[in-house]
Design a protein around this motif. Structure first.
Motif, mmCIF file in Angstrom:
data_model
loop_
_atom_site.group_PDB
_atom_site.id
_atom_site.type_symbol
_atom_site.label_atom_id
_atom_site.label_comp_id
_atom_site.label_asym_id
_atom_site.label_seq_id
_atom_site.Cartn_x
_atom_site.Cartn_y
_atom_site.Cartn_z
ATOM 1 N N ILE A 239 0.844 -1.189 0.000
ATOM 2 C CA ILE A 239 0.000 0.000 0.000
ATOM 3 C C ILE A 239 0.880 1.241 0.000
ATOM 4 C CG2 ILE A 239 -1.922 -1.151 1.160
ATOM 5 C CD1 ILE A 239 -1.102 0.435 3.703
ATOM 6 N N GLU A 240 0.290 2.333 -0.413
ATOM 7 C CA GLU A 240 0.958 3.627 -0.361
ATOM 8 C C GLU A 240 0.298 4.449 0.734
ATOM 9 O OE1 GLU A 240 0.639 7.313 -3.179
ATOM 10 O OE2 GLU A 240 2.124 5.914 -3.997
ATOM 11 N N ILE A 241 1.115 5.033 1.589
ATOM 12 C CA ILE A 241 0.649 5.923 2.645
ATOM 13 C C ILE A 241 1.135 7.316 2.279
ATOM 14 C CG2 ILE A 241 0.664 6.427 5.122
ATOM 15 C CD1 ILE A 241 1.943 3.126 4.198
ATOM 16 N N SER A 242 0.235 8.297 2.305
ATOM 17 C CA SER A 242 0.596 9.649 1.866
ATOM 18 C C SER A 242 0.166 10.708 2.858
ATOM 19 C CB SER A 242 -0.099 9.979 0.536
ATOM 20 O OG SER A 242 0.206 9.047 -0.452
ATOM 21 N N LEU A 243 0.994 11.735 2.968
ATOM 22 C CA LEU A 243 0.592 13.008 3.545
ATOM 23 C C LEU A 243 0.288 13.871 2.327
ATOM 24 C CD1 LEU A 243 3.177 13.377 6.440
ATOM 25 C CD2 LEU A 243 0.689 13.075 6.652
ATOM 26 N N VAL A 244 -0.995 14.024 2.037
ATOM 27 C CA VAL A 244 -1.444 14.544 0.750
ATOM 28 C C VAL A 244 -0.956 15.968 0.496
ATOM 29 C CG1 VAL A 244 -3.484 15.064 -0.636
ATOM 30 C CG2 VAL A 244 -3.426 12.991 0.768
ATOM 31 N N LYS A 245 -1.202 16.883 1.416
ATOM 32 C CA LYS A 245 -0.843 18.291 1.223
ATOM 33 C C LYS A 245 0.674 18.459 1.052
ATOM 34 C CE LYS A 245 -1.368 22.734 3.621
ATOM 35 N NZ LYS A 245 -1.915 23.341 4.847
ATOM 36 N N ARG A 246 1.445 17.683 1.781
ATOM 37 C CA ARG A 246 2.908 17.773 1.700
ATOM 38 C C ARG A 246 3.469 17.030 0.494
ATOM 39 N NH1 ARG A 246 1.582 18.686 6.862
ATOM 40 N NH2 ARG A 246 2.954 19.952 8.167
ATOM 41 N N GLY A 247 2.647 16.201 -0.158
ATOM 42 C CA GLY A 247 3.104 15.477 -1.340
ATOM 43 C C GLY A 247 4.141 14.408 -1.022
ATOM 44 N N SER B 184 5.071 22.123 12.851
ATOM 45 C CA SER B 184 4.298 23.204 12.240
ATOM 46 C C SER B 184 2.795 22.975 12.262
ATOM 47 C CB SER B 184 4.772 23.447 10.798
ATOM 48 O OG SER B 184 4.571 22.307 10.006
ATOM 49 N N GLY B 185 2.356 21.785 12.625
ATOM 50 C CA GLY B 185 0.925 21.533 12.781
ATOM 51 C C GLY B 185 0.329 20.650 11.702
ATOM 52 N N ALA B 186 -0.776 20.036 12.068
ATOM 53 C CA ALA B 186 -1.438 19.078 11.191
ATOM 54 C C ALA B 186 -2.672 19.656 10.506
ATOM 55 C CB ALA B 186 -1.838 17.841 11.992
ATOM 56 N N ALA B 187 -3.080 20.860 10.864
ATOM 57 C CA ALA B 187 -4.303 21.437 10.309
ATOM 58 C C ALA B 187 -4.248 21.454 8.785
ATOM 59 C CB ALA B 187 -4.520 22.847 10.846
ATOM 60 N N GLY B 188 -5.297 20.917 8.178
ATOM 61 C CA GLY B 188 -5.388 20.917 6.725
ATOM 62 C C GLY B 188 -4.672 19.764 6.043
ATOM 63 N N GLU B 189 -4.009 18.907 6.797
ATOM 64 C CA GLU B 189 -3.266 17.778 6.218
ATOM 65 C C GLU B 189 -4.099 16.512 6.297
ATOM 66 O OE1 GLU B 189 -1.391 16.224 4.014
ATOM 67 O OE2 GLU B 189 0.399 17.314 4.686
ATOM 68 N N THR B 190 -3.951 15.661 5.308
ATOM 69 C CA THR B 190 -4.697 14.410 5.195
ATOM 70 C C THR B 190 -3.731 13.235 5.137
ATOM 71 O OG1 THR B 190 -6.427 15.556 3.975
ATOM 72 C CG2 THR B 190 -6.356 13.162 3.748
ATOM 73 N N LEU B 191 -4.076 12.165 5.843
ATOM 74 C CA LEU B 191 -3.339 10.910 5.778
ATOM 75 C C LEU B 191 -4.152 9.961 4.921
ATOM 76 C CD1 LEU B 191 -0.868 9.263 6.750
ATOM 77 C CD2 LEU B 191 -2.237 8.576 8.733
ATOM 78 N N SER B 192 -3.516 9.422 3.896
ATOM 79 C CA SER B 192 -4.211 8.593 2.923
ATOM 80 C C SER B 192 -3.552 7.219 2.820
ATOM 81 C CB SER B 192 -4.169 9.286 1.552
ATOM 82 O OG SER B 192 -4.710 8.470 0.546
ATOM 83 N N PHE B 193 -4.373 6.189 2.726
ATOM 84 C CA PHE B 193 -3.936 4.814 2.542
ATOM 85 C C PHE B 193 -4.605 4.298 1.274
ATOM 86 C CE2 PHE B 193 -3.950 5.676 7.037
ATOM 87 C CZ PHE B 193 -2.818 5.045 7.543
ATOM 88 N N ARG B 194 -3.812 3.762 0.338
ATOM 89 C CA ARG B 194 -4.389 3.194 -0.878
ATOM 90 C C ARG B 194 -3.525 2.039 -1.353
ATOM 91 N NH1 ARG B 194 -2.560 5.686 -6.190
ATOM 92 N NH2 ARG B 194 -0.686 6.805 -5.639
ATOM 93 N N ARG B 195 -4.132 1.178 -2.144
ATOM 94 C CA ARG B 195 -3.391 0.057 -2.721
ATOM 95 C C ARG B 195 -2.306 0.604 -3.628
ATOM 96 N NH1 ARG B 195 -8.145 -4.287 -4.287
ATOM 97 N NH2 ARG B 195 -9.072 -4.350 -2.187
ATOM 98 N N SER B 196 -1.160 -0.032 -3.577
ATOM 99 C CA SER B 196 -0.046 0.383 -4.436
ATOM 100 C C SER B 196 -0.092 -0.413 -5.725
ATOM 101 C CB SER B 196 1.288 0.154 -3.726
ATOM 102 O OG SER B 196 2.358 0.539 -4.564
ATOM 103 N N ALA B 197 0.069 0.296 -6.837
ATOM 104 C CA ALA B 197 0.056 -0.353 -8.141
ATOM 105 C C ALA B 197 1.387 -1.034 -8.434
ATOM 106 C CB ALA B 197 -0.253 0.679 -9.229
ATOM 107 N N THR B 198 2.436 -0.620 -7.743
ATOM 108 C CA THR B 198 3.761 -1.188 -7.997
ATOM 109 C C THR B 198 4.382 -1.660 -6.702
ATOM 110 O OG1 THR B 198 4.810 0.967 -7.760
ATOM 111 C CG2 THR B 198 4.159 0.326 -9.982
ATOM 112 N N THR B 199 5.347 -2.542 -6.813
ATOM 113 C CA THR B 199 6.103 -2.992 -5.650
ATOM 114 C C THR B 199 7.401 -2.184 -5.603
ATOM 115 O OG1 THR B 199 7.129 -4.755 -6.921
ATOM 116 C CG2 THR B 199 5.150 -5.308 -5.681
#
Length: 168
Positions: free
Chosen positions: A6-14, A152-167
């Motif tokens: 899976i891929e874990i992302s901090l969306v706003k920070r990219g 700097s704070g977490a306001a406005g940031e999203t944690l995302s979990f999704r299936r990874s297309a690649t290994t």
């Protein structure tokens, strides 16, 4: 079964990292999470466990997984699953929104990004988590982003979990 990632992302920070599911150690939890992906919510940085970021979700498994592959001392790169009764997290000390209240259940999906974590909460005591995944790529960049989130704070940031297309 082939390895799953899976891929874990901090969306706003990219920033993202890749984790391998530990199907051999936590098969019920891995199945519950995998079958519910993608998942995304506001990110929080831990107050008690130290080097942890997490997001809270309504229950998504038909029944809550048993405590398989438990730990109270997660290591860098561990993904942990917790299930809490809303009353356990519903005090003002935690600062959550209205979704966390008595009578609800909350699922906490967490990523531990550095050492010296201890799952001991002053309100409820030991809080074992289910280790269901391990980051295998991108932990260093994710850890830097998590430290920035702490400072700097977490306001406005999203944690995302999704299936990874690649290994990795």
């Amino acid at each position: 079964m082939a390895d799953r990632y899976i891929e874990i992302s901090l969306v706003k920070r990219g920033i993202h990292c890749t984790a391998k599911l530990l199907d051999d150690r936590a098969p019920i939890t891995c199945a519950a999470v995998w079958n519910s992906l993608p998942l995304s919510a506001d990110v929080y940085h831990a107050k008690y466990a130290r080097n942890e970021i997490y997001a809270l979700f309504p229950p998504f498994a038909k029944t809550e997984p048993p405590l398989e592959n438990p730990t109270v001392t997660p290591i860098p790169g561990d993904l942990c699953y917790f299930s809490f009764a809303g009353a356990e997290l519903g005090t003002k000390a935690y600062g959550y929104d209205a979704e966390v209240r008595p009578g609800t259940t909350v699922v906490d999906l967490a990523l531990f990004y550095e050492r010296n974590n201890l799952l001991l909460n002053g309100d409820v005591g030991w809080v074992p988590g289910i280790v269901w995944g391990q980051v295998v790529d991108g932990l260093e960049a994710m850890a830097q982003a998590c430290n920035d989130l702490w400072r700097s704070g977490a306001a406005g940031e999203t944690l995302s979990f999704r299936r990874s297309a690649t290994t990795p």
